[in-house]
Design an enzyme around this catalytic site. Structure first.
Site, PDB file in Angstrom:
ATOM      1  N   HIS A  75      -0.598  -6.273   1.613  1.00  0.00           N
ATOM      2  CA  HIS A  75      -0.112  -6.103   2.982  1.00  0.00           C
ATOM      3  C   HIS A  75       1.131  -5.417   2.721  1.00  0.00           C
ATOM      4  CE1 HIS A  75       1.195  -8.420   6.934  1.00  0.00           C
ATOM      5  NE2 HIS A  75       2.260  -7.417   6.464  1.00  0.00           N
ATOM      6  N   LEU A  76       1.333  -4.189   3.388  1.00  0.00           N
ATOM      7  CA  LEU A  76       2.571  -3.453   3.184  1.00  0.00           C
ATOM      8  C   LEU A  76       3.818  -4.114   3.099  1.00  0.00           C
ATOM      9  CD1 LEU A  76       3.928  -0.375   3.470  1.00  0.00           C
ATOM     10  CD2 LEU A  76       3.999  -0.693   5.714  1.00  0.00           C
ATOM     11  N   HIS A  77       4.626  -3.976   2.030  1.00  0.00           N
ATOM     12  CA  HIS A  77       5.793  -4.438   1.960  1.00  0.00           C
ATOM     13  C   HIS A  77       6.886  -3.753   1.083  1.00  0.00           C
ATOM     14  CE1 HIS A  77       3.355  -5.738  -1.548  1.00  0.00           C
ATOM     15  NE2 HIS A  77       4.467  -6.081  -2.400  1.00  0.00           N
ATOM     16  N   THR A  78       8.021  -3.723   1.639  1.00  0.00           N
ATOM     17  CA  THR A  78       8.942  -3.009   0.886  1.00  0.00           C
ATOM     18  C   THR A  78      10.021  -3.846   0.158  1.00  0.00           C
ATOM     19  OG1 THR A  78       8.924  -1.484   2.707  1.00  0.00           O
ATOM     20  CG2 THR A  78      10.885  -1.095   1.304  1.00  0.00           C
TER      21      THR A  78
END
Length: 136
Positions: free
Chosen positions: A95-98
């Site tokens: 899952h996209l995470h920064t």
């Protein structure tokens, strides 16, 4: 699709030390921080990688990342921050995470960075740049 941990956290169905939540993103402390104050910012919608983030959401998403980076630096008394994301490789949750990590000079974060290399020649660099331009 199997249940996504970050979707569950963003929806409030899994516990997390939440630092911010709005219609677009959830931001919470990483359970394995590089330093105290290490925050993950995720879109609430399930998006696996940056390329899948709708163009209309890119600006608003990174505006929230920017706000979190400022807050982390201020709250943690840090001199700066490290902001990064992985796409597929080294992405422990798909899952996209920064990552927003507080940084202070001399904090010891050296091994986290990859070894630097050089291009064999200016022509080699030009060839690589041309390949990327063509793909863009």
């Amino acid at each position: 699709m199997a249940t996504c941990l970050f979707c569950e956290i963003a929806a409030g169905r899994q516990p997390a030390a939440m630092v911010h939540s709005d219609d677009l993103v959830a931001a919470f402390l990483d359970i394995r921080p590089l330093f105290p104050g290490h925050v993950l910012v995720v879109p609430k919608q399930h998006i696996a990688v940056l390329a899948e983030l709708p163009a209309a959401d890119v600006g608003p998403y990174f505006a929230q990342v920017q706000r979190i980076a400022v807050a982390v630096q201020s709250a943690m008394g840090a001199q700066g921050s490290f902001v990064a994301l992985n796409n597929v490789v080294s992405q422990s949750v798909p899952h996209l995470h920064t990552h927003v990590v507080p940084r202070t000079k001399g904090d010891g974060l050296r091994g986290f960075f990859w070894p630097r290399t050089k291009y064999a020649s200016p022509q080699d660099a030009d060839d690589v740049a041309a390949k990327i331009r063509a793909a863009f």
